[in-house]
Motif scaffolding. Sequence first.
Motif, PDB file in Angstrom:
ATOM      1  N   CYS A  54      19.718  62.422 -14.784  1.00 48.58           N
ATOM      2  CA  CYS A  54      19.956  63.856 -14.631  1.00 48.58           C
ATOM      3  C   CYS A  54      19.068  64.609 -15.616  1.00 48.58           C
ATOM      4  N   GLN A  55      18.947  65.870 -15.400  1.00 50.31           N
ATOM      5  CA  GLN A  55      18.181  66.730 -16.291  1.00 50.31           C
ATOM      6  C   GLN A  55      19.151  67.376 -17.268  1.00 50.31           C
ATOM      7  N   SER A  56      18.951  67.164 -18.563  1.00 49.62           N
ATOM      8  CA  SER A  56      19.814  67.750 -19.594  1.00 49.62           C
ATOM      9  C   SER A  56      19.057  68.833 -20.340  1.00 49.62           C
ATOM     10  N   GLU A  57      19.751  69.899 -20.636  1.00 45.77           N
ATOM     11  CA  GLU A  57      19.200  70.980 -21.454  1.00 45.77           C
ATOM     12  C   GLU A  57      20.193  71.264 -22.560  1.00 45.77           C
ATOM     13  N   TYR A  58      19.707  71.375 -23.790  1.00 50.59           N
ATOM     14  CA  TYR A  58      20.614  71.472 -24.929  1.00 50.59           C
ATOM     15  C   TYR A  58      19.860  72.003 -26.156  1.00 50.59           C
ATOM     16  N   TRP A  59      20.646  72.487 -27.107  1.00 49.31           N
ATOM     17  CA  TRP A  59      20.102  72.882 -28.399  1.00 49.31           C
ATOM     18  C   TRP A  59      20.085  71.663 -29.305  1.00 49.31           C
ATOM     19  N   TRP A  60      18.978  71.425 -29.993  1.00 45.04           N
ATOM     20  CA  TRP A  60      18.901  70.348 -30.968  1.00 45.04           C
ATOM     21  C   TRP A  60      17.997  70.791 -32.105  1.00 45.04           C
ATOM     22  N   GLN A  61      18.550  70.809 -33.304  1.00 45.65           N
ATOM     23  CA  GLN A  61      17.828  71.180 -34.515  1.00 45.65           C
ATOM     24  C   GLN A  61      17.121  72.531 -34.359  1.00 45.65           C
ATOM     25  N   GLY A  62      17.865  73.503 -33.811  1.00 46.42           N
ATOM     26  CA  GLY A  62      17.375  74.866 -33.695  1.00 46.42           C
ATOM     27  C   GLY A  62      16.422  75.135 -32.540  1.00 46.42           C
ATOM     28  N   ARG A  63      16.192  74.149 -31.706  1.00 47.85           N
ATOM     29  CA  ARG A  63      15.261  74.325 -30.577  1.00 47.85           C
ATOM     30  C   ARG A  63      15.963  74.011 -29.265  1.00 47.85           C
ATOM     31  N   LEU A  64      15.601  74.741 -28.236  1.00 48.15           N
ATOM     32  CA  LEU A  64      16.103  74.455 -26.906  1.00 48.15           C
ATOM     33  C   LEU A  64      15.291  73.298 -26.330  1.00 48.15           C
ATOM     34  N   GLU A  65      15.977  72.216 -25.976  1.00 49.39           N
ATOM     35  CA  GLU A  65      15.320  70.994 -25.503  1.00 49.39           C
ATOM     36  C   GLU A  65      15.657  70.741 -24.044  1.00 49.39           C
TER      37      GLU A  65
END
Length: 131
Positions: A54-65
Amino acid sequence: MTVSESADIQPAGEAAESILVAMTNLPDEASAARVARAVLEARVAACVNRLAPCQSEYWWQGRLEQAQEWPLLIKTTRAQYAGLEAVIRTEHPYDVPEIVTWPVGAGFAPYLAWVREEASGKPAGDATAPR
């Protein structure tokens, strides 16, 4: 008889033997297969479903990934959660792996019994058990 009155449906329980579904996501198919196998070999789960990527979108260490990930759905018991988490944390390539669970409120009684037996931490079971 309504569905809720069926003898084959039972509450999943409140105690340590209650059933949980756990989820984690892996960065590639090989690591998903490795974690699934490790969880099952440790006998801390009855079944692992390796889902399509699946395609995941998330915040990680201040960046949208954004990343493609392979989800695992894991059937276990509340009593085995700590062991399950330990296996996933050891085998997972992420610094902070997603490990979340939710309780199974009710289900098909023979299936729930099978999960409890297979996730008991000791070898047992029937090769013809439901999936």
